[in-house]
Design an enzyme around this catalytic site. Structure first.
Site, PDB file in Angstrom:
ATOM      1  N   GLN A 243      38.762 -13.046 -72.869  1.00  0.00           N
ATOM      2  CA  GLN A 243      39.112 -13.244 -74.270  1.00  0.00           C
ATOM      3  C   GLN A 243      38.373 -14.429 -74.878  1.00  0.00           C
ATOM      4  OE1 GLN A 243      41.037 -11.396 -76.295  1.00  0.00           O
ATOM      5  NE2 GLN A 243      41.540  -9.932 -74.696  1.00  0.00           N
TER       6      GLN A 243
ATOM      7  N   CYS B 260      45.989  -3.102 -71.491  1.00  0.00           N
ATOM      8  CA  CYS B 260      45.997  -2.632 -70.106  1.00  0.00           C
ATOM      9  C   CYS B 260      47.388  -2.296 -69.610  1.00  0.00           C
ATOM     10  CB  CYS B 260      45.352  -3.680 -69.200  1.00  0.00           C
ATOM     11  SG  CYS B 260      43.611  -3.953 -69.580  1.00  0.00           S
TER      12      CYS B 260
END
Length: 397
Positions: free
Chosen positions: A180, A328
């Site tokens: 990220q 996810c």
């Protein structure tokens, strides 16, 4: 119908400049980079150039860059590979309670298969670990510290440089999941004493299915994939030339424009947060309140008295794409373990939504989204048995 994408933490679209750079490697320069003829050499030349771009972006050496299929593979390789290659040094790992499932599940695998002992560092109410707790957790048999650079749900930026300094002083390997962070946070692996780093192209406007494991020279990591001698005989598999070229271009663009991009994204995010808080009651802004300590594009809210999934689906019907947590693990309807770790009560955590802005978003998108959220939250609360409206317009259980 208007469509607005506010789920850039899950994935981003491929930038035109990136796609243009990739296209020749699908049908013109299509050789296998491992082949010795000119077609293969042309492909390997492009791969090596991408390797140099990645190394420059994080201040690494090109021969410390290993191409993978993405962040999940890189996390698995770093964590499992480091432990299997260093079992004689010890069987203790330190990580945080809010890591991505790719890190969490890799560590759980090692717990089950090898009896590895794990210390899960707590985080404060904003999602930041304690350096004092980290130092107390270190043992003589600690082999690895793995703490993410920035959290995928709340956007909290961890004190990576300080963690790296502690790990280096104690001779412990330090891995960070920077999936990220790349393109959003300045990462310097030398300055931050990072031994291993995972990244994935599709988080910063590159293609899906390609990532990187940075591994400092001299770090002992067991080979993760067998079947060929690619990547200096460390990671078997035919190299994804077009994807690697795209990753190289994407990270080059992201690193060159990081300050400009962050300034724009923060302006959208800050306006959204201010307007939403002023117009919707009984909401909780999750993660760091100091905006300099969170990713510039991230806003995570919990909406009391409603389910986040209901809000997500209603927003989708209005053309707005958001997330209720990590992509996810989005199939699971359980409350986010990340939010629970920061002290968010379980009933409130169930009403959480992540809004993550991108470079194509506009202030008009912000205003449209605030309008829709305000209306939908009101509609859902009106149907909720958990809440009633009393005189004066206040919401109470």
């Amino acid at each position: 119908m208007r469509r607005i994408y506010l789920d850039h933490s899950a994935t981003t679209g491929v930038r035109k400049e990136v796609l243009d750079e990739m296209l020749p490697y699908f049908s013109e320069v299509y050789g296998n980079g491992s082949s010795q003829h000119s077609f293969g050499r042309d492909a390997m030349k492009a791969i090596d150039e991408a390797r140099r771009k990645v190394a420059k972006a994080i201040n690494a050496k090109p021969n410390e860059i290993y191409f993978t299929s993405g962040g999940t593979e890189s996390d698995n390789w770093a964590i499992k590979g480091a432990i299997y290659a260093n079992l004689e040094r010890g069987k203790h790992i330190i990580t945080s309670a809010i890591e991505h499932p790719a890190v969490m599940d890799s560590i759980k695998f090692l717990e089950k298969e090898l009896g590895i002992e794990v210390t899960y560092l707590k985080v404060d109410g904003e999602g930041i670990i304690s350096l004092e707790e980290l130092e107390r957790a270190i043992r003589p048999d600690t082999v690895l510290i793995s703490v993410m650079a920035a959290n995928n749900e709340m956007g909290a930026i961890e004190p990576i440089e300080e963690i790296g300094r502690i790990a280096r002083a104690r001779g412990i390997y330090f891995h960070t999941d920077a999936v990220q962070a790349i393109g959003a946070v300045d990462i310097d692996v030398e300055k931050m004493n990072i031994d291993m780093l995972s990244l994935s192209a599709h988080k910063f406007y590159g293609p899906k299915g390609v990532g990187v494991l940075y591994r400092r020279n001299g770090i002992r990591v067991k080979k993760f994939m067998n079947g060929g001698e690619q990547e200096r005989n460390q990671r078997a598999s035919t190299l994804n030339t077009s994807g690697i070229v795209g990753l190289g271009k994407a990270i080059e663009l992201a690193s060159e424009n990081i300050d400009k991009n962050n300034e724009y994204l923060a302006s959208l995010r800050d306006s959204f947060v201010e307007k939403l808080i002023s117009r919707v009651d009984n909401i909780r802004f999750n993660g760091p309140k100091d905006m300099t300590k969170r990713l510039a594009n991230n806003a995570n809210f919990s909406f009391e008295f409603i389910e986040g999934e209901s809000l997500l689906l209603r927003l989708d019907l209005d053309g707005i794409a958001v997330s209720s947590g990590s992509a996810c693990s989005s199939a699971a309807l359980e409350a986010s373990y990340v939010l629970l770790a920061t002290g968010v009560p379980i009933d409130i955590a169930h009403g959480s939504i992540r809004f993550s802005f991108g470079l194509e978003n506009t202030m008009e998108d912000v205003d449209y989204t605030v309008d829709k959220v305000e209306k939908i939250v009101g509609d859902l609360r009106a149907m909720s048995p958990l809440f009633k409206r009393i005189d004066g317009g206040e919401f109470n259980v």
